[in-house]
Design an enzyme around this catalytic site. Structure first.
Site, PDB file in Angstrom:
ATOM      1  N   HIS A 178      12.768 -35.055 -32.591  1.00 18.33           N
ATOM      2  CA  HIS A 178      11.566 -35.460 -33.344  1.00 18.33           C
ATOM      3  C   HIS A 178      11.046 -34.327 -34.213  1.00 18.33           C
ATOM      4  CE1 HIS A 178      11.644 -39.099 -31.060  1.00 18.33           C
ATOM      5  NE2 HIS A 178      11.650 -38.426 -29.922  1.00 18.33           N
ATOM      6  N   LYS A 182      -1.989  -6.355 -19.553  1.00 15.44           N
ATOM      7  CA  LYS A 182      -1.683  -6.979 -18.255  1.00 15.44           C
ATOM      8  C   LYS A 182      -2.761  -7.990 -17.903  1.00 15.44           C
ATOM      9  CE  LYS A 182       0.534  -7.727 -14.543  1.00 15.44           C
ATOM     10  NZ  LYS A 182       1.723  -8.597 -14.685  1.00 15.44           N
ATOM     11  N   CYS A 205       0.872  -1.181   0.000  1.00  9.74           N
ATOM     12  CA  CYS A 205       0.000   0.000   0.000  1.00  9.74           C
ATOM     13  C   CYS A 205       0.907   1.227   0.000  1.00  9.74           C
ATOM     14  CB  CYS A 205      -0.838   0.032   1.268  1.00  9.74           C
ATOM     15  SG  CYS A 205      -1.781  -1.455   1.536  1.00  9.74           S
ATOM     16  N   ASN A 231       1.385   0.213   5.973  1.00  9.35           N
ATOM     17  CA  ASN A 231       1.683  -0.585   4.784  1.00  9.35           C
ATOM     18  C   ASN A 231       2.469  -1.792   5.252  1.00  9.35           C
ATOM     19  OD1 ASN A 231       2.415  -1.632   2.260  1.00  9.35           O
ATOM     20  ND2 ASN A 231       4.319  -0.455   2.295  1.00  9.35           N
ATOM     21  N   GLY A 232       1.974  -2.987   4.924  1.00  8.63           N
ATOM     22  CA  GLY A 232       2.693  -4.210   5.313  1.00  8.63           C
ATOM     23  C   GLY A 232       1.705  -5.304   5.668  1.00  8.63           C
ATOM     24  N   GLU A 283       8.360 -20.807 -19.232  1.00  5.52           N
ATOM     25  CA  GLU A 283       8.236 -19.426 -18.746  1.00  5.52           C
ATOM     26  C   GLU A 283       9.376 -18.587 -19.297  1.00  5.52           C
ATOM     27  OE1 GLU A 283       6.014 -17.749 -17.672  1.00  5.52           O
ATOM     28  OE2 GLU A 283       6.955 -15.990 -16.790  1.00  5.52           O
ATOM     29  N   TRP A 318      -3.782  -1.640  -1.048  1.00  5.93           N
ATOM     30  CA  TRP A 318      -3.767  -2.869  -1.847  1.00  5.93           C
ATOM     31  C   TRP A 318      -4.164  -3.946  -0.854  1.00  5.93           C
ATOM     32  CZ3 TRP A 318      -3.177  -4.618  -6.740  1.00  5.93           C
ATOM     33  CH2 TRP A 318      -2.950  -5.976  -6.907  1.00  5.93           C
ATOM     34  N   LYS A 334       8.685 -15.201 -21.470  1.00  8.50           N
ATOM     35  CA  LYS A 334       9.288 -13.927 -21.033  1.00  8.50           C
ATOM     36  C   LYS A 334      10.103 -13.344 -22.173  1.00  8.50           C
ATOM     37  CE  LYS A 334       7.626 -12.706 -18.131  1.00  8.50           C
ATOM     38  NZ  LYS A 334       6.647 -13.633 -17.997  1.00  8.50           N
ATOM     39  N   GLU A 393       7.968 -12.258 -25.362  1.00  4.21           N
ATOM     40  CA  GLU A 393       6.929 -11.220 -25.196  1.00  4.21           C
ATOM     41  C   GLU A 393       7.533  -9.834 -25.033  1.00  4.21           C
ATOM     42  OE1 GLU A 393       4.263 -11.813 -21.873  1.00  4.21           O
ATOM     43  OE2 GLU A 393       5.863 -12.449 -20.547  1.00  4.21           O
ATOM     44  N   ARG A 395       1.137   1.736  -5.968  1.00  3.17           N
ATOM     45  CA  ARG A 395       1.366   0.766  -4.878  1.00  3.17           C
ATOM     46  C   ARG A 395       0.069   0.127  -4.405  1.00  3.17           C
ATOM     47  NH1 ARG A 395       6.173   1.058  -2.414  1.00  3.17           N
ATOM     48  NH2 ARG A 395       5.297   0.108  -0.564  1.00  3.17           N
TER      49      ARG A 395
HETATM   50  C1  BG6 Z   1      -1.512 -12.131 -19.982  1.00  4.04           C
HETATM   51  C2  BG6 Z   1      -0.404 -11.453 -19.214  1.00  4.04           C
HETATM   52  O1  BG6 Z   1      -2.297 -11.163 -20.609  1.00  4.04           O
HETATM   53  O2  BG6 Z   1      -2.338 -12.886 -19.127  1.00  4.04           O
HETATM   54  C3  BG6 Z   1       0.455 -12.523 -18.597  1.00  4.04           C
HETATM   55  O3  BG6 Z   1       0.397 -10.657 -20.096  1.00  4.04           O
HETATM   56  C4  BG6 Z   1      -0.410 -13.387 -17.686  1.00  4.04           C
HETATM   57  O4  BG6 Z   1       1.507 -11.934 -17.828  1.00  4.04           O
HETATM   58  C5  BG6 Z   1      -1.641 -13.919 -18.424  1.00  4.04           C
HETATM   59  O5  BG6 Z   1       0.366 -14.487 -17.226  1.00  4.04           O
HETATM   60  C6  BG6 Z   1      -2.639 -14.488 -17.417  1.00  4.04           C
HETATM   61  O6  BG6 Z   1      -3.083 -13.402 -16.635  1.00  4.04           O
HETATM   62  P1  BG6 Z   1      -3.586 -13.678 -15.127  1.00  4.04           P
HETATM   63  O7  BG6 Z   1      -3.916 -12.343 -14.595  1.00  4.04           O
HETATM   64  O8  BG6 Z   1      -4.793 -14.587 -15.259  1.00  4.04           O
HETATM   65  O9  BG6 Z   1      -2.448 -14.356 -14.431  1.00  4.04           O
END
Ligand code: BG6
Length: 612
Positions: A508, A607, A2, A102-103, A485, A76, A489, A492, A27
């Site tokens: 294969h 996001k 927060c 915050n914490g 992953e 948060w 990463k 993207e 935050r």
């Molecule tokens: C994508 C994000 O849109 O959705 C990824 O860019 C994320 O980072 C994926 O892993 C799933 O989103 P969430 O919020 O369900 O974990």
């Protein structure tokens, strides 16, 4: 995570508090509030659920509250859903003490017990109200000495806190205490400022006092004094901040993604602390007991993106430890493939945002089929959290960068905790292994710190591969899951094509793509499979591949094969994804930076994809 702010000085406090909170909205932003000591010497609290702009309107930009001393908070939610009652500031019964925090106070339940026995009552579900009333209790106990009250709180509370409190008997002063959560103070001739982070007070001063752990402070108009928990005053020098405001929001890091990568050890520790009590796994936050776990016959996991990759790691870990069959799907496939459900199935959905449409649809489909559901979510009270039968929360705090890092890492901790407890309940691991796994999990944050310190070497290699067109991540077992992953990463945020392959699968088909200087990143941590992965790396090497190796400290099996090797601390085989992912995150980040991409907001991505 927060944001807290405070001001006492010559000017009206409310506008300054609102401005500071606006700089800290990254935050946390599910509710907000301020408390100002008014002209009659009484505390006035105004708080609301929803975005800060709502509070701003309620206060007419701050003009609706008069007073030159106040504190504010943007939330948060971690304990208690976003609501007006749960919003900060919190107060004691007669509002003579108000506080923002915050914490995460980990021992909030036993502190609440203590206060209930003393006749205290509670109006919210938050650990912060408990903290405020503990401070009230010690304030009364120590003859209305606020510093002593904060010192006692600091010594009694467990967890992390940055707390600011006002006491009616101490006009125009604010008292603070800190452990683990950030807290800074700035002093000017116009007054004194406190905040969780630099952006909130940078416009007033660049001379910043960083409050140390287990330190308490007394802030007056244009003054500040710091004390240790023995009540001895400490001399502190302010640090000069030369960041601009934008850099300040990122804590001095160039991007939120880099900042959030470096937050991983701390939030992994917070998440570990949420699910381990006295050396035992405790899933009671999710209302999950051993009887519930015993009844699980099979687990289905549905998620998207990086959350799906956590599910793949979880499959290996749960099947290895608990011997319970696990099926993992990307949610967009799961929801349409008409899956077969068993009566003892559990569907686990994993989601940072708790709003992803495909994941939500998978959850709803399972519920329609009468299947038990569990959500692993970061955002408290999100739709997936609300609709699942049970929910376990990661403690990653707000994640701003589109490419997830700390949410992935904390989701792993939740899944490890779940798997270990399930294995214990199913009798597939003994007490010794149970204790060993929990102990090793507690060491992951410090091991993650060590891997993060490899960033300069990884940056060097990133600059060498920034113009490549194909990068392959290969591994076996959990290493393969971690490679998934790593590859996501990488592609993207660098916009370079990348794929993750089970190392044994290359021959294969895919190996036809390997040519001179193709980049292959080999992850070799699963000792039992190391020789096999090594021979897969030899296969690609003979075809011209340039290899980056990631393996355990002291394991030189692939060193001669690799152009560049990153060594990570050894850990339990089932935890290696938590460490292996960090070099992949750093490599992806530095390639993206080298290419001048928008690291935090990569093209075409969002996001959260809350539509299909
Ligand atoms: C994508 C994000 O849109 O959705 C990824 O860019 C994320 O980072 C994926 O892993 C799933 O989103 P969430 O919020 O369900 O974990």
């Amino acid at each position: 995570m927060c944001g807290i702010v405070g001001y006492t000085g010559k000017n009206m406090a409310a506008p300054i508090l609102l401005d500071g909170l606006a700089k800290l909205e990254y935050r946390g932003y599910d509710s907000a509030g301020v408390a100002v000591r008014n002209t009659k010497g009484k505390h006035e609290i105004v708080k609301t659920k929803g975005k800060l702009c709502k509070l701003n309107d309620m206060l007419d930009g701050g003009n609706a509250l008069s007073g030159t001393c106040g504190i504010g908070h943007t939330r948060w939610a971690t304990h208690g859903a976003p609501s007006e009652e749960n919003a900060h500031p919190h107060h004691n019964d007669d509002m003579s003490i108000v506080a923002v925090h915050n914490g995460i106070i980990e021992n909030y339940t036993d502190l609440k017990e203590k206060l209930l026995n003393k006749g205290y009552r509670f109006y919210s579900e938050t650990d912060t109200e408990i903290a405020t009333k503990i401070i009230d209790y010690y304030y009364r106990k120590w003859d209305k000495n606020p510093l002593q009250a904060l010192i006692s709180f600091t010594l009694r509370a467990r967890g992390s806190f940055a707390i600011a409190a006002m006491f009616e008997d101490y006009p125009e002063e604010i008292f603070i205490a800190r452990k683990d959560s950030p807290l800074i103070v700035g002093v000017t001739e116009d007054g004194s400022y406190l905040a969780s982070d630099v952006p909130a007070i940078l416009k007033y001063t660049r001379d910043i006092y960083y409050v140390d752990n287990l330190e308490v402070g007394r802030i007056g108009k244009g003054t500040v004094a710091f004390f240790d928990v023995d009540g001895k005053q400490r001399k502190k020098k302010p640090k000069k901040i030369d960041w601009d405001v934008e850099a300040a929001e990122k804590g001095g890091y160039a991007h939120f993604m880099l900042k959030e990568m470096h937050e991983q050890p701390a939030v992994v520790r917070d998440t570990y602390n949420a699910f381990v009590r006295n050396g035992k796994i405790d899933l009671s936050e999710g209302k999950i007991n051993d009887g519930y776990l015993k009844g699980i016959g099979r687990i289905q996991i549905a998620a998207c993106g990086s959350a799906y990759h956590v599910g793949v790691v979880a499959k290996y870990v749960i099947e290895e430890l608990a011997r319970v069959p696990v099926n993992v799907d990307v949610a967009s496939e799961f929801r349409y493939r008409n899956p077969v459900f068993g009566k003892d199935d559990l569907l686990i959905v994993i989601s940072q945002s708790g709003e992803t449409a495909d994941t939500l649809a998978a959850l709803r489909m399972a519920k329609e089929n009468g299947v038990k559901t569990l959500a692993v979510v970061n955002v408290l009270n999100s739709v997936i959290a609300r609709e699942a039968d049970k929910v376990l929360y990661t403690k990653a705090g707000p994640e701003i960068s589109v490419a997830t890092t700390k949410a992935y890492s904390t989701q792993l901790i939740v899944m490890y905790s779940f798997a270990i407890q399930l294995a214990m309940v199913k009798g597939s691991i003994n007490e010794e292994k149970y204790a060993r796994l929990i102990d090793e999990m507690s060491k992951l944050p410090e091991k993650m710190e060590k891997v993060l310190s490899e960033d300069e070497r990884i940056k060097w290699f990133a600059n060498r591969i920034m113009n490549k067109h194909d990068v392959f991540f290969i591994g076996r077992g959990i290493d393969y899951a971690a490679c998934m992953e790593g590859s996501l990463k990488f592609k993207e945020i660098s916009y370079i094509h990348s794929d993750a392959y089970a190392a044994g699968e290359l021959k294969h088909g895919t190996i036809s793509l390997i040519e001179q200087d193709t980049i292959v990143i080999g992850l070799v941590t699963q000792t039992a499979l190391a020789e096999k992965t090594k021979s897969n790396l030899e296969e690609v090497k003979t075809r011209g591949a340039c290899i980056m190796g990631v393996t355990y400290n002291g394991n030189y099996l692939i060193e001669d094969l690799s152009e560049f090797t990153v060594y990570i601390p050894s850990t339990e085989p089932c935890f290696t994804a938590s460490l292996a992912v960090i070099p992949f995150q750093l490599l992806s980040y530095y390639v993206s930076v080298a290419k001048g991409n928008d690291v935090d907001m990569p093209r075409n991505l969002a996001k959260c994809v809350s539509v299909e």
